[in-house]
Design an enzyme around this catalytic site. Sequence first.
Site, mmCIF file in Angstrom:
data_model
loop_
_atom_site.group_PDB
_atom_site.id
_atom_site.type_symbol
_atom_site.label_atom_id
_atom_site.label_comp_id
_atom_site.label_asym_id
_atom_site.label_seq_id
_atom_site.Cartn_x
_atom_site.Cartn_y
_atom_site.Cartn_z
ATOM 1 N N TYR A 128 0.840 -1.122 0.120
ATOM 2 C CA TYR A 128 -0.330 0.176 -0.009
ATOM 3 C C TYR A 128 0.905 1.391 -0.018
ATOM 4 O O TYR A 128 0.655 1.908 -0.314
ATOM 5 C CB TYR A 128 -1.077 0.131 1.333
ATOM 6 C CG TYR A 128 -1.662 -1.358 0.965
ATOM 7 C CD1 TYR A 128 -2.029 -1.477 0.098
ATOM 8 C CD2 TYR A 128 -2.624 -1.038 2.471
ATOM 9 C CE1 TYR A 128 -3.132 -3.178 0.225
ATOM 10 C CE2 TYR A 128 -3.957 -2.640 2.098
ATOM 11 C CZ TYR A 128 -3.589 -3.357 0.798
ATOM 12 O OH TYR A 128 -4.489 -4.368 0.888
ATOM 13 N N LYS A 161 3.802 -15.123 2.535
ATOM 14 C CA LYS A 161 3.635 -15.879 1.405
ATOM 15 C C LYS A 161 5.123 -16.460 1.294
ATOM 16 O O LYS A 161 5.881 -16.174 -0.059
ATOM 17 C CB LYS A 161 3.407 -15.084 0.942
ATOM 18 C CG LYS A 161 2.470 -15.719 -0.893
ATOM 19 C CD LYS A 161 1.325 -17.059 -0.898
ATOM 20 C CE LYS A 161 1.297 -17.227 -1.908
ATOM 21 N NZ LYS A 161 0.269 -18.921 -1.680
ATOM 22 N N ASP A 190 -2.375 -17.860 2.366
ATOM 23 C CA ASP A 190 -4.358 -18.799 1.979
ATOM 24 C C ASP A 190 -4.272 -19.679 2.649
ATOM 25 O O ASP A 190 -5.596 -19.557 3.411
ATOM 26 C CB ASP A 190 -3.817 -19.535 0.444
ATOM 27 C CG ASP A 190 -2.486 -19.657 0.535
ATOM 28 O OD1 ASP A 190 -1.261 -19.902 0.851
ATOM 29 O OD2 ASP A 190 -1.700 -20.523 -0.681
ATOM 30 N N ASP A 224 -4.905 -6.415 6.473
ATOM 31 C CA ASP A 224 -6.117 -6.262 5.717
ATOM 32 C C ASP A 224 -7.165 -6.708 5.372
ATOM 33 O O ASP A 224 -8.000 -6.767 5.860
ATOM 34 C CB ASP A 224 -5.784 -4.853 4.674
ATOM 35 C CG ASP A 224 -6.806 -4.125 3.945
ATOM 36 O OD1 ASP A 224 -8.037 -4.533 5.011
ATOM 37 O OD2 ASP A 224 -6.828 -3.635 2.363
ATOM 38 N N ASP A 267 -10.603 -8.336 8.221
ATOM 39 C CA ASP A 267 -11.562 -8.589 7.915
ATOM 40 C C ASP A 267 -12.155 -9.848 7.941
ATOM 41 O O ASP A 267 -13.407 -9.508 8.250
ATOM 42 C CB ASP A 267 -12.303 -7.554 6.454
ATOM 43 C CG ASP A 267 -12.367 -6.394 7.117
ATOM 44 O OD1 ASP A 267 -11.866 -5.511 7.507
ATOM 45 O OD2 ASP A 267 -12.903 -5.766 5.778
#
Length: 360
Positions: free
Chosen positions: A146, A195, A227, A251, A255
């Site tokens: 980001y 990852k 994942d 992020d 959620d």
Amino acid sequence: MEYKISLIPGDGIGPEIVGEAKKILDKVCEKYGHTFNYEEVLLGGASIDACGVPLTQEAIDTAKSSDAVLMGSIGGDAKTSPWYKLEPSKRPEAGLLAIRKALNLFANLRPAYLYNELKGACPLKEEVIGDGFDMIIVRELTGGLYFGERKTVEENGVRKAIDTLTYDEKEIRRIAVKAFEIADKRKKKVTSVDKANVLDSSRLWRKVVEEVAADYPDITLEHMLVDNCAMQLVHNPGQFDVILTENMFGDILSDEASMVTGSIGMLSSASLNETKFGLYEPSHGSAPDIAGKGIANPIATILSAAMMLRFSLDLDKEADAVEAAVQQVLKEGYRTVDIMSEGMKQVGTKEMGDLIAERI
Ligand code: NAD
């Protein structure tokens, strides 16, 4: 002890829920003999209306001079509010991004806790929920994808967009230290999510997290691919204590973790810098659809205040008392409308605040 706390009521339901959180803090002061000196700070729409901009230097200075900041929420209805006729850099949300940056808040903490009393709101099956879950996601907030360089170019008539994901070891180390410090106050387990089978930034992440782990021999560290973590959150959420991860993964996962608790009005959050200083706020927005009606659930903000007691002021006993009072009120069947279910007693914002304060 004496502390200086900045209060940001903000917009929409913000002033109502911050009012209730202050009621709880006042009760903590009375009960445990502390003094909290409050200073109100304008942010978002409230600041636009009063000062013409969503954040002033004065607001930043006040926040910086305090021990911690407790915030409600900012923003209005994008379709009807005049704030959204302004250019993006002058809108309420720009003020929030700017204050996070000015205060160097690089660590975002979001607990996901399933109250036994609210199990019905959890979308997972009974056998998956098991004994419930109590985790906290520690997300790096100021680096990664980001904040990397980005551009869109056209090559031989084909449009191409480029985003870059960069982390240096200092950025990884400081967030990892936060996660281990938090795990030390909890069940002593850190799951570092990356990852590393694909990304270089994740391979460095893993190495640095392992170096930090060497300083915390009592804490169990495990690594998990992002994942797999997304699956495990809905398959076996009870396995997690502290999830440590980078900005974009955090992020998405935070959620997902919030959703499995089923009640947005209950979820607190904190953003911390390198010292003990932090900004504490509910995970939900300013709910302009119910603002001024006296029905907003103040619990997320009250639990954010409890996090502030624990992480910025080191008042663990007092934080425990606030959390226990919330649990007790739920056990007694009191509910705001957003968490209401059959056979429970519906109460408004102020009444919920009073009930929790009485139980501290
Ligand atoms: P929202 O979280 O404000 O509301 C979503 C739904 O949940 C609404 O139906 C609302 O009534 C309900 N809700 C939220 N909090 C509640 C509470 N405490 N008690 C009872 N019900 C509650 O999200 P949104 O509608 O997408 O956004 C509204 C405004 O909030 C926008 O301007 C947005 O930019 C802003 N926002 C601010 C923050 C922040 O300040 N950190 C975060 C998210 C959204």
